[in-house]
Scaffold this motif. Structure first.
Motif, PDB file in Angstrom:
ATOM      1  N   GLU A   1       0.804  -1.214   0.000  1.00  9.63           N
ATOM      2  CA  GLU A   1       0.000   0.000   0.000  1.00  9.63           C
ATOM      3  C   GLU A   1       0.842   1.271   0.000  1.00  9.63           C
ATOM      4  O   GLU A   1       0.303   2.360  -0.092  1.00  9.63           O
ATOM      5  CB  GLU A   1      -0.932   0.006   1.205  1.00  9.63           C
TER       6      GLU A   1
ATOM      7  N   CYS B   1       2.796  -5.721  -7.035  1.00  8.22           N
ATOM      8  CA  CYS B   1       1.954  -4.923  -7.945  1.00  8.22           C
ATOM      9  C   CYS B   1       1.163  -5.825  -8.878  1.00  8.22           C
ATOM     10  O   CYS B   1       1.578  -6.922  -9.215  1.00  8.22           O
ATOM     11  CB  CYS B   1       2.818  -3.976  -8.774  1.00  8.22           C
ATOM     12  N   HIS B   2       0.004  -5.326  -9.304  1.00  9.77           N
ATOM     13  CA  HIS B   2      -0.832  -6.056 -10.255  1.00  9.77           C
ATOM     14  C   HIS B   2      -0.321  -5.762 -11.665  1.00  9.77           C
ATOM     15  O   HIS B   2      -0.293  -4.626 -12.096  1.00  9.77           O
ATOM     16  CB  HIS B   2      -2.286  -5.620 -10.136  1.00  9.77           C
TER      17      HIS B   2
ATOM     18  N   GLN C   1      -5.753  -4.469 -16.395  1.00  6.34           N
ATOM     19  CA  GLN C   1      -6.594  -3.628 -15.548  1.00  6.34           C
ATOM     20  C   GLN C   1      -5.758  -2.948 -14.466  1.00  6.34           C
ATOM     21  O   GLN C   1      -5.960  -1.768 -14.161  1.00  6.34           O
ATOM     22  CB  GLN C   1      -7.697  -4.463 -14.914  1.00  6.34           C
ATOM     23  N   GLY C   2      -4.784  -3.659 -13.897  1.00  8.23           N
ATOM     24  CA  GLY C   2      -3.910  -3.067 -12.894  1.00  8.23           C
ATOM     25  C   GLY C   2      -3.015  -1.989 -13.473  1.00  8.23           C
ATOM     26  O   GLY C   2      -2.786  -0.944 -12.849  1.00  8.23           O
TER      27      GLY C   2
ATOM     28  N   LEU D   1      -3.700  -0.176 -16.167  1.00 10.00           N
ATOM     29  CA  LEU D   1      -4.562   0.956 -16.489  1.00 10.00           C
ATOM     30  C   LEU D   1      -4.881   1.767 -15.230  1.00 10.00           C
ATOM     31  O   LEU D   1      -4.874   3.003 -15.265  1.00 10.00           O
ATOM     32  CB  LEU D   1      -5.851   0.474 -17.149  1.00 10.00           C
ATOM     33  N   GLY D   2      -5.119   1.088 -14.119  1.00 10.23           N
ATOM     34  CA  GLY D   2      -5.373   1.782 -12.858  1.00 10.23           C
ATOM     35  C   GLY D   2      -4.168   2.587 -12.403  1.00 10.23           C
ATOM     36  O   GLY D   2      -4.299   3.695 -11.889  1.00 10.23           O
ATOM     37  N   ALA D   3      -2.954   2.041 -12.606  1.00  8.52           N
ATOM     38  CA  ALA D   3      -1.739   2.764 -12.233  1.00  8.52           C
ATOM     39  C   ALA D   3      -1.540   4.006 -13.090  1.00  8.52           C
ATOM     40  O   ALA D   3      -1.153   5.067 -12.589  1.00  8.52           O
ATOM     41  CB  ALA D   3      -0.534   1.840 -12.360  1.00  8.52           C
TER      42      ALA D   3
ATOM     43  N   GLN E   1      -3.964   5.710 -14.602  1.00  7.62           N
ATOM     44  CA  GLN E   1      -4.994   6.668 -14.210  1.00  7.62           C
ATOM     45  C   GLN E   1      -4.635   7.373 -12.906  1.00  7.62           C
ATOM     46  O   GLN E   1      -4.846   8.579 -12.756  1.00  7.62           O
ATOM     47  CB  GLN E   1      -6.340   5.973 -14.065  1.00  7.62           C
ATOM     48  N   LYS E   2      -4.077   6.633 -11.962  1.00  5.02           N
ATOM     49  CA  LYS E   2      -3.683   7.228 -10.684  1.00  5.02           C
ATOM     50  C   LYS E   2      -2.536   8.215 -10.877  1.00  5.02           C
ATOM     51  O   LYS E   2      -2.533   9.302 -10.291  1.00  5.02           O
ATOM     52  CB  LYS E   2      -3.270   6.123  -9.713  1.00  5.02           C
TER      53      LYS E   2
ATOM     54  N   SER F   1      -3.983  11.388 -12.591  1.00 10.16           N
ATOM     55  CA  SER F   1      -4.784  12.227 -11.690  1.00 10.16           C
ATOM     56  C   SER F   1      -3.897  12.937 -10.672  1.00 10.16           C
ATOM     57  O   SER F   1      -4.151  14.100 -10.341  1.00 10.16           O
ATOM     58  CB  SER F   1      -5.860  11.406 -10.990  1.00 10.16           C
TER      59      SER F   1
END
Length: 84
Positions: free
Chosen positions: A5, A23-24, A28-29, A31-33, A35-36, A39
């Protein structure tokens, strides 16, 4: 907190291999990284009360470097040389 975390900047060099393995790596993992990261970049440089040209200039400089990297082989073959 747990190692998985923690953000990258808070991970020590000896713990880096373990942190990367938690880490994923699925699409999908990843893409989430992305996006984070986008942002957090926008929150720090674009959407601020007294924003300057630094955020946009960083994006343009990154695009210029990326474009040069993509076209390097093409540019390398076509430059003028004094000695052949």
């Amino acid at each position: 907190g747990p190692l998985s975390e923690r953000p990258l900047l808070e991970v020590r060099l000896g713990e880096l291999h373990t942190w990367i393995s938690t880490c994923h790596v699925s699409p999908q993992g990843l893409l989430g990284a992305v996006q984070k990261a986008w942002s957090s970049y926008c929150a720090k440089y674009i959407h601020m009360r007294r924003g300057g040209p630094s955020g946009i200039s960083m994006l343009l400089a990154g695009y210029c470097l990326l474009s040069y990297g993509w076209n390097y082989q093409h540019l390398k073959r076509h430059r003028w040389r004094k000695y052949h």
